[in-house]
Scaffold this motif. Structure first.
Motif, short mmCIF file in Angstrom:
data_model
loop_
_atom_site.label_atom_id
_atom_site.label_comp_id
_atom_site.label_asym_id
_atom_site.label_seq_id
_atom_site.Cartn_x
_atom_site.Cartn_y
_atom_site.Cartn_z
N THR A 54 -28.03 -34.85 14.68
CA THR A 54 -28.49 -36.18 14.53
C THR A 54 -30.23 -34.74 13.93
N LEU A 57 -28.34 -35.13 10.40
CA LEU A 57 -28.50 -35.81 9.89
C LEU A 57 -30.22 -36.44 9.19
N SER A 58 -31.30 -35.90 9.71
CA SER A 58 -32.52 -35.49 9.91
C SER A 58 -32.84 -34.14 8.32
N LEU A 63 -35.88 -35.62 6.08
CA LEU A 63 -36.71 -36.12 7.18
C LEU A 63 -37.84 -34.60 7.87
N LEU A 64 -36.74 -33.53 7.87
CA LEU A 64 -36.78 -32.14 8.60
C LEU A 64 -36.28 -30.84 7.43
N ILE A 87 -40.47 -38.53 -0.63
CA ILE A 87 -40.63 -40.28 -0.13
C ILE A 87 -40.13 -40.86 -1.28
N ARG A 90 -36.98 -40.82 -0.96
CA ARG A 90 -35.81 -41.97 0.16
C ARG A 90 -35.74 -42.76 0.17
N ARG A 91 -37.63 -43.65 -0.67
CA ARG A 91 -37.41 -45.44 -0.26
C ARG A 91 -36.08 -45.94 -1.37
N PHE A 96 -30.65 -46.80 6.12
CA PHE A 96 -30.38 -45.89 7.12
C PHE A 96 -29.61 -46.37 8.82
N PHE A 98 -30.23 -46.65 12.89
CA PHE A 98 -30.24 -45.99 13.91
C PHE A 98 -30.00 -46.51 14.81
N GLN A 100 -30.57 -47.52 17.75
CA GLN A 100 -31.77 -48.11 18.69
C GLN A 100 -32.04 -48.41 17.07
N ASN A 102 -34.31 -50.24 15.84
CA ASN A 102 -35.61 -50.60 15.19
C ASN A 102 -35.95 -50.96 14.31
N PRO A 116 -37.09 -52.41 2.96
CA PRO A 116 -36.86 -51.09 2.20
C PRO A 116 -37.37 -51.96 0.91
N ILE A 173 -26.99 -43.34 6.03
CA ILE A 173 -26.99 -42.74 6.65
C ILE A 173 -27.02 -43.33 8.34
N ASP A 175 -26.77 -42.59 12.42
CA ASP A 175 -26.51 -42.18 13.60
C ASP A 175 -26.08 -42.83 14.69
N ALA B 289 -40.46 -45.81 12.25
CA ALA B 289 -38.87 -46.45 11.13
C ALA B 289 -38.97 -46.77 10.11
N ALA B 292 -39.54 -43.68 7.63
CA ALA B 292 -38.73 -42.84 7.26
C ALA B 292 -37.63 -43.59 6.29
N ILE B 293 -38.16 -44.49 6.26
CA ILE B 293 -37.50 -45.56 5.25
C ILE B 293 -38.55 -45.70 3.79
N GLY B 294 -39.14 -44.86 4.42
CA GLY B 294 -40.53 -44.27 2.59
C GLY B 294 -41.55 -44.95 2.14
N GLU B 373 -44.30 -37.70 13.15
CA GLU B 373 -42.89 -36.78 12.95
C GLU B 373 -42.10 -38.27 12.46
N PRO B 374 -41.27 -37.96 10.90
CA PRO B 374 -40.27 -39.87 10.55
C PRO B 374 -39.17 -39.38 11.44
N ALA B 375 -38.39 -37.77 11.52
CA ALA B 375 -37.18 -37.88 12.36
C ALA B 375 -37.42 -38.16 13.78
N VAL B 377 -37.90 -40.87 14.81
CA VAL B 377 -37.03 -42.47 14.18
C VAL B 377 -35.51 -42.50 15.26
N PHE B 378 -35.32 -40.93 15.03
CA PHE B 378 -33.66 -41.06 15.98
C PHE B 378 -33.26 -40.87 16.75
#
Ligand code: ATP
Ligand code: MG
Lengths: 236, 380
Positions: A54, A57-58, A63-64, A87, A90-91, A96, A98, A100, A102, A116, A173, A175, B289, B292-294, B373-375, B377-378
């Motif tokens: 994970t 992936l981040s 994201l990291l 951002i 990414r958009r 993504f 996940f 869960q 989400n 999105p 991506i 997970d 979420a 993360a999506i932006g 942290e958007p991360a 979300v994982f």
């Protein structure tokens, strides 16, 4: 400049290092990870629990931040982008899924799938129409107005898949997309993923424990002890 | 994304209602308490404002407010009349005799004795009878609230006899006086009648009422009278404000209302803030979420403000409706609550307070979402 899919990998990670915590509590999760994913392929990342899948992936998704090493997406070094550009990148380019799902519980399936596009500034009606189209494509035409709590796990994950694909990202991506599903639902999601997400100019990365779905992989990378052991193609 | 924000807000109806009611409750308390406070302050000057004939009130230098007036001497009236610029000046008796009805009811009353010739200060708003009949011997006009206190449950009726400190008088009119702070029955009569009910009290020429000649402002005249006689002279407006100021400074009323108002703001802020914060915390995964999506931070802040603002507007509207309904109802049920209204100024003031409550309660949530942290979300 549109990079030629053949010449440039969709994802190219070189010597990624990432740790968490301070001093004695510090754990090195990524210790020099090299990884690549090609356009038009389903790339799997597998490995024992807690090995850093994970985290990887981040980092790939931006994201990291890694402490060392570089990530190139579609030939572009994402570390060089400003926060705002990242951002936006990414958009536009990433989708993504996940473990869960989400999903937003207050939104219907179609509205969730449209998020999105809404984030990208689409008009509500057009975005939802597009989200609905994708749900139909994924076999959920009867459920477009349903709220997530009224959907089965497999249906929820398909809505999440629609959300990941609705804006036609170049990199999807995922997970553990099948971990919460039974065998049949997991198979269905993977089939849809392989069929709907893969285009010649897009790539899909899937992190999974689920050996039942390994056969969908074009390549499998084994992450262990903070490194990729050896990329290999699955035996038929 | 705005509709997404609103749907997130209303999606959990329990939390949403909790939030709206917290704000409505706070709004109601604020508007209710500040309005009653303003109403009470207004009442402290009601007797003065009711006298529309005179523009200047003259009193002993030690008199600070209407209820507690030190008696003037008869010579003071002459001295005021001698001040240049005085068109006329008349006496006003103020006493508090005990009334007794035929049925044997007792009540302390507030009596105003008016100049026999001019009847300056007479109530102009009459519900029954007429103030001209005060010229009849031993006649009085009583206000409606006082009448209802003396004759509970009985219809308004002229000609009834009443004893004021054992002196027999007759009711010749019923007036519609503004409510005062202390709700004693208000009785108007002639000065020469009023002095008869004096009983043990000393001479009670409480005030001299005066009016300036044409071309002189009340303020100017008040200044002249004070300068010439050494008495205290105030225009009607000034005197009303004197009474309000006295109430503010020398009674526990402002402190008590202040505490209630502070509690209303605090409860509103804490309950609304906490509910909204919990709401945000529970939705943190959703916000992650979206990150993360932006969805940009600015957009997320906008969404949270929209959610808080929406809850604020609905809660405020609900609370204001409740407060308006409250004042409308009590004014119809209780005579003592007559004249109590919800002034728009108090609604505006409450709106400002609630606005800050909403902002304060969303700040915590905003902070929480910004550092997210958007991360995350994982993670499960
Ligand atoms: N934000 C964080 N802070 C501290 N430690 C973290 C953080 N994120 C991950 N870790 C640690 O890093 C290690 C790798 O975590 P990661 O979630 O990447 O593993 P994983 O391979 O995805 O595991 P799983 O298969 O169980 O999902 C774990 O030991 C985890 O506890
Ligand atoms: Mg994981």
């Amino acid at each position: 400049m549109k990079p030629k899919p053949a010449s440039i990998p969709a994802v190219l990670c070189r010597d990624l290092w990432k740790s968490f915590g301070e001093e004695t509590a510090r754990i090195e999760v990524l210790r020099g990870v090299d990884f690549r994913a090609r356009f038009g392929e389903l790339s799997f990342i597998v490995g024992p629990s807690g090995c850093g899948k994970t985290t990887l992936l981040s980092v790939i998704a931006g994201l990291l931040n890694a402490e060392r090493g570089s990530v190139e997406l579609f030939g572009e070094n994402v570390a060089g982008l400003s926060g705002r550009e990242r951002i936006k990148f990414r958009r536009r380019h990433l989708g993504f899924v996940f473990q869960q799902c989400n999903l937003l519980p207050a939104l219907t399936a179609a509205e969730n799938a449209a998020v999105p596009l809404l984030a990208a500034g689409w008009k509500r009606r057009a975005a939802i129409a597009r989200g609905t189209e994708l749900l139909v494509q994924l076999g959920l035409e009867a459920r477009v107005r349903a709220f997530p709590t009224k959907l089965s796990g497999g249906e929820q994950q398909r809505v999440a898949l629609a959300r990941a694909l609705v804006h036609q990202p170049r990199l999807v991506i995922c997970d553990e997309p099948t971990a919460a599903l039974d065998h049949a639902a997991g198979e269905a999601v993977m089939e849809l993923l392989a069929a709907a997400a893969l285009r010649p100019d897009s790539a899909v990365i899937v992190v999974t424990h689920d050996t039942r779905v390994f056969r969908f992989a074009d390549t499998i990378a084994h992450l262990d002890d903070g490194r990729i052991a050896r990329p290999k193609t699955p035996s038929p | 994304m705005n509709f997404v924000a609103l749907r997130m807000l209303t999606g959990d109806s329990g939390k949403y209602l909790g939030l709206v009611f917290a704000i409505a409750f706070s709004t109601f308390l604020l508007e209710n308490q500040t309005s009653i406070f303003a109403g009470i302050l207004k009442r402290t000057g009601a007797r003065i404002a009711d006298v529309t004939d005179a523009e200047v009130w003259v009193m002993d230098a030690d008199t600070q407010y209407f209820e507690e007036s030190k008696a003037l001497k008869d010579t003071d009236l002459t001295r005021v009349r001698g001040v240049p610029g005085v068109e006329w000046a008349v006496r006003l008796f103020k006493g508090m005799p005990v009334a007794r009805t035929d049925a044997g009811r007792f009540a302390q009353t507030s009596v105003l004795g008016l100049d026999d010739v001019t009847l300056v200060g007479v109530p102009r708003k009459m519900l029954l009878g007429s103030w001209e009949r005060l010229r009849e011997p031993d006649s009085i006009v009583v206000d409606k609230a006082g009448y209802e206190l003396l004759y509970p449950g009985e219809s308004l009726q002229l000609g009834r006899a009443l004893q004021l400190n054992d002196h027999l008088v007759r009711i010749v009119g019923i007036s519609d006086a503004s409510a005062t702070f202390i709700s004693f029955p208000l009785i108007h009569t002639r000065y020469s009648v009023a002095v008869n009910f004096q009983g043990l009290e000393r001479s009670q020429m409480g005030f001299v009422l005066a009016r300036p000649q044409a071309g002189i402002t009340p303020k100017e005249l008040a200044w002249r009278i004070a300068a010439h006689t050494g008495l205290r002279a105030r225009t009607s407006d000034e005197f009303v404000w004197d009474c309000i100021r006295y109430t503010l400074m020398h009674t526990g009323i402002p402190v008590n209302f202040g505490i209630t108002i502070a509690i209303a703001i605090l409860v509103g802020a804490v309950v609304a803030g906490q509910t909204f914060y919990l709401f945000t915390i529970e939705n943190l995964k959703q916000f992650a979420a979206l990150k993360a999506i932006g969805v940009t931070d600015a957009r997320l802040v906008g969404m949270i403000l929209l959610q808080a603002g929406m809850a604020g507007v609905i809660g405020f509207a609900l609370g204001t409706g409740l407060a308006a309904g409250f004042f409308d109802t009590i004014a119809h049920i209780f005579v003592a609550a007559r004249g109590m209204i919800l002034p728009w100024q108090n609604v505006a003031l409450s709106a400002v307070c609630i606005f800050f409550v909403v902002i304060a309660s969303s700040l915590l949530s905003i902070r929480r979402v910004l550092v997210l942290e958007p991360a995350a979300v994982f993670r499960a």
